[in-house]
Design a protein around this motif. Structure first.
Motif, PDB file in Angstrom:
ATOM      1  N   THR A 153     -10.497  13.387  23.143  1.00 40.01           N
ATOM      2  CA  THR A 153     -11.541  12.930  22.145  1.00 40.01           C
ATOM      3  C   THR A 153     -11.615  14.144  21.086  1.00 40.01           C
ATOM      4  O   THR A 153     -12.323  14.166  20.112  1.00 40.01           O
ATOM      5  CB  THR A 153     -12.891  12.912  22.825  1.00 40.01           C
ATOM      6  OG1 THR A 153     -13.247  14.293  23.435  1.00 40.01           O
ATOM      7  CG2 THR A 153     -12.630  11.737  23.880  1.00 40.01           C
ATOM      8  N   PHE A 154     -10.844  15.325  21.259  1.00 39.72           N
ATOM      9  CA  PHE A 154     -10.829  16.508  20.350  1.00 39.72           C
ATOM     10  C   PHE A 154     -10.048  15.992  19.156  1.00 39.72           C
ATOM     11  O   PHE A 154      -8.820  15.493  19.282  1.00 39.72           O
ATOM     12  CB  PHE A 154     -10.396  17.876  21.021  1.00 39.72           C
ATOM     13  CG  PHE A 154     -11.526  18.174  21.954  1.00 39.72           C
ATOM     14  CD1 PHE A 154     -12.692  19.043  21.658  1.00 39.72           C
ATOM     15  CD2 PHE A 154     -11.454  17.853  23.521  1.00 39.72           C
ATOM     16  CE1 PHE A 154     -13.325  19.710  22.306  1.00 39.72           C
ATOM     17  CE2 PHE A 154     -12.641  18.433  24.016  1.00 39.72           C
ATOM     18  CZ  PHE A 154     -13.289  19.173  23.676  1.00 39.72           C
ATOM     19  N   PRO A 155     -10.065  16.729  17.925  1.00 42.86           N
ATOM     20  CA  PRO A 155      -9.287  16.414  16.821  1.00 42.86           C
ATOM     21  C   PRO A 155      -7.910  17.152  17.030  1.00 42.86           C
ATOM     22  O   PRO A 155      -7.917  18.230  17.807  1.00 42.86           O
ATOM     23  CB  PRO A 155     -10.079  17.021  15.696  1.00 42.86           C
ATOM     24  CG  PRO A 155     -11.067  17.932  16.108  1.00 42.86           C
ATOM     25  CD  PRO A 155     -11.416  17.384  17.581  1.00 42.86           C
ATOM     26  N   PRO A 156      -7.058  16.702  16.361  1.00 43.65           N
ATOM     27  CA  PRO A 156      -5.577  17.230  16.667  1.00 43.65           C
ATOM     28  C   PRO A 156      -5.652  18.851  16.186  1.00 43.65           C
ATOM     29  O   PRO A 156      -4.860  19.593  16.872  1.00 43.65           O
ATOM     30  CB  PRO A 156      -4.587  16.581  15.737  1.00 43.65           C
ATOM     31  CG  PRO A 156      -5.339  15.253  15.580  1.00 43.65           C
ATOM     32  CD  PRO A 156      -6.896  15.631  15.546  1.00 43.65           C
ATOM     33  N   ALA A 207       7.898  24.326  37.507  1.00 45.09           N
ATOM     34  CA  ALA A 207       7.718  23.555  36.235  1.00 45.09           C
ATOM     35  C   ALA A 207       6.675  22.427  36.543  1.00 45.09           C
ATOM     36  O   ALA A 207       6.668  21.781  37.427  1.00 45.09           O
ATOM     37  CB  ALA A 207       9.160  22.653  36.260  1.00 45.09           C
ATOM     38  N   PRO A 208       5.719  22.420  35.500  1.00 44.07           N
ATOM     39  CA  PRO A 208       4.616  21.421  35.669  1.00 44.07           C
ATOM     40  C   PRO A 208       4.893  20.153  35.390  1.00 44.07           C
ATOM     41  O   PRO A 208       5.863  19.911  34.552  1.00 44.07           O
ATOM     42  CB  PRO A 208       3.704  22.025  34.289  1.00 44.07           C
ATOM     43  CG  PRO A 208       4.594  22.777  33.588  1.00 44.07           C
ATOM     44  CD  PRO A 208       5.647  23.184  34.150  1.00 44.07           C
ATOM     45  N   THR A 209       4.261  19.205  35.903  1.00 41.02           N
ATOM     46  CA  THR A 209       4.503  17.804  35.780  1.00 41.02           C
ATOM     47  C   THR A 209       3.158  17.126  35.467  1.00 41.02           C
ATOM     48  O   THR A 209       3.055  16.105  36.313  1.00 41.02           O
ATOM     49  CB  THR A 209       5.247  17.245  37.039  1.00 41.02           C
ATOM     50  OG1 THR A 209       4.363  17.443  38.085  1.00 41.02           O
ATOM     51  CG2 THR A 209       6.619  17.687  37.213  1.00 41.02           C
ATOM     52  N   THR A 210       2.314  17.640  34.709  1.00 35.26           N
ATOM     53  CA  THR A 210       1.050  17.004  34.661  1.00 35.26           C
ATOM     54  C   THR A 210       0.682  16.561  33.155  1.00 35.26           C
ATOM     55  O   THR A 210       1.123  17.081  32.361  1.00 35.26           O
ATOM     56  CB  THR A 210      -0.045  18.219  35.170  1.00 35.26           C
ATOM     57  OG1 THR A 210       0.253  18.528  36.277  1.00 35.26           O
ATOM     58  CG2 THR A 210      -1.565  17.871  34.914  1.00 35.26           C
ATOM     59  N   SER A 211      -0.104  15.436  33.154  1.00 32.68           N
ATOM     60  CA  SER A 211      -0.854  15.151  31.954  1.00 32.68           C
ATOM     61  C   SER A 211      -2.284  14.871  32.284  1.00 32.68           C
ATOM     62  O   SER A 211      -2.780  14.637  33.374  1.00 32.68           O
ATOM     63  CB  SER A 211      -0.048  13.966  31.236  1.00 32.68           C
ATOM     64  OG  SER A 211      -0.312  12.882  31.967  1.00 32.68           O
ATOM     65  N   GLY A 212      -3.183  14.569  31.054  1.00 29.82           N
ATOM     66  CA  GLY A 212      -4.512  14.240  31.519  1.00 29.82           C
ATOM     67  C   GLY A 212      -5.088  13.662  30.478  1.00 29.82           C
ATOM     68  O   GLY A 212      -4.431  13.556  29.288  1.00 29.82           O
ATOM     69  N   SER A 213      -6.491  13.444  30.508  1.00 25.22           N
ATOM     70  CA  SER A 213      -6.837  12.637  29.504  1.00 25.22           C
ATOM     71  C   SER A 213      -7.600  13.804  28.356  1.00 25.22           C
ATOM     72  O   SER A 213      -7.974  13.243  27.166  1.00 25.22           O
ATOM     73  CB  SER A 213      -8.217  11.925  29.873  1.00 25.22           C
ATOM     74  OG  SER A 213      -9.239  12.710  30.506  1.00 25.22           O
ATOM     75  N   ASP A 214      -8.048  14.991  28.632  1.00 30.80           N
ATOM     76  CA  ASP A 214      -8.505  16.191  27.765  1.00 30.80           C
ATOM     77  C   ASP A 214      -8.108  17.380  28.295  1.00 30.80           C
ATOM     78  O   ASP A 214      -8.295  17.789  29.293  1.00 30.80           O
ATOM     79  CB  ASP A 214     -10.017  15.781  27.945  1.00 30.80           C
ATOM     80  CG  ASP A 214     -10.719  16.563  26.872  1.00 30.80           C
ATOM     81  OD1 ASP A 214     -11.768  15.786  26.105  1.00 30.80           O
ATOM     82  OD2 ASP A 214     -10.553  17.605  26.576  1.00 30.80           O
ATOM     83  N   ALA A 215      -7.655  18.059  27.350  1.00 26.02           N
ATOM     84  CA  ALA A 215      -7.146  19.401  27.730  1.00 26.02           C
ATOM     85  C   ALA A 215      -8.497  20.147  28.291  1.00 26.02           C
ATOM     86  O   ALA A 215      -8.220  21.271  29.158  1.00 26.02           O
ATOM     87  CB  ALA A 215      -6.579  20.206  26.556  1.00 26.02           C
TER      88      ALA A 215
END
Length: 237
Positions: A153-156, A207-215
């Protein structure tokens, strides 16, 4: 107390951004008998100016990772003065923690393969020598050292790096547990973790393997059964 919560007593971690990182470090210094590790962004310890000033009884076994952009003009990477008060820089900050934790080696500085950041490491810390103190220095990055993720939800323009620093912070905390006599923590790290995103990482980190909805909220949401104190207040000079 521990019988009433699901949190393993040796796996209590603190995180935060800016003022939240300031507070995480202060709480760790004042409650080292509870906090296994701190992994926070864009903040320093301003409560204690020298290792000798740490609270009486500080255990010296709390691991610390700070992630700081060296172009941060809100909480500067280097030593700064604001309204007549002098604040330590990021490298000076971890040196202070290394002294308080009685680390026996470091700092060792290693650049990642992509040239995006360097990891400063003090090792052999704490009563049993298993604690660490680290700083990830992000080259040319400002006060928001986060990677943009899908659905945010944050701007780029908020996001200032392609390095997944949230995952690096999570990995660091999950690697540590508190040396606390009389308590039984789990033998394995927590397993609740998102998947699917690959990011740059130091040569000595998994090595990370993560994603999510908001940093900003990803770290909080992935901690699962781990007690977190998450601050997101910006320090405005």
């Amino acid at each position: 107390f521990w019988s009433d919560v699901r949190t393993p007593p040796r796996r209590i971690y603190l995180a935060g951004h800016s003022n939240g990182c300031f507070m995480a470090q202060r709480v760790a210094a004042e409650h080292s008998d509870l906090v296994a590790a701190v992994c926070c962004h864009s903040g320093i310890n301003v409560a204690y100016g020298a290792a000798k000033d740490f609270p009486v009884g500080y255990g010296g076994s709390t691991s610390l990772l700070t992630i700081h952009g060296d172009a941060d003009d809100t909480v500067p990477y280097g030593r700064s003065e604001v309204f007549g008060l002098t604040y330590p820089g990021a490298e000076e900050n971890i040196a202070l923690w290394a002294e308080a934790n009685k680390c026996n080696s470091g700092p060792v500085v290693v650049e990642d393969g992509g040239g995006s950041f360097a990891t400063h490491t003090y090792a052999g810390c704490g009563a049993d020598g298993t604690a660490e103190v680290k700083l990830i220095q992000l080259y040319g990055v400002g006060h928001n050292p986060y990677k943009e993720v899908e659905g945010t939800t944050f701007p780029p323009e908020f996001f200032e790096t392609d390095v997944d620093t949230t995952k690096l912070a999570q990995d660091f905390c999950f690697e540590h547990r508190l040396s606390l006599p009389g308590t039984d923590g789990p033998t394995d790290a927590p397993t609740l973790s998102p998947t699917n995103t690959t990011s740059q990482t130091p040569t000595d980190a998994p090595a990370p393997t993560t994603s999510g909805s908001d940093a900003m909220s990803l770290f909080y949401s992935t901690m699962g059964t781990v007690l977190m104190v998450l601050g997101s207040t910006l320090l405005l000079f």
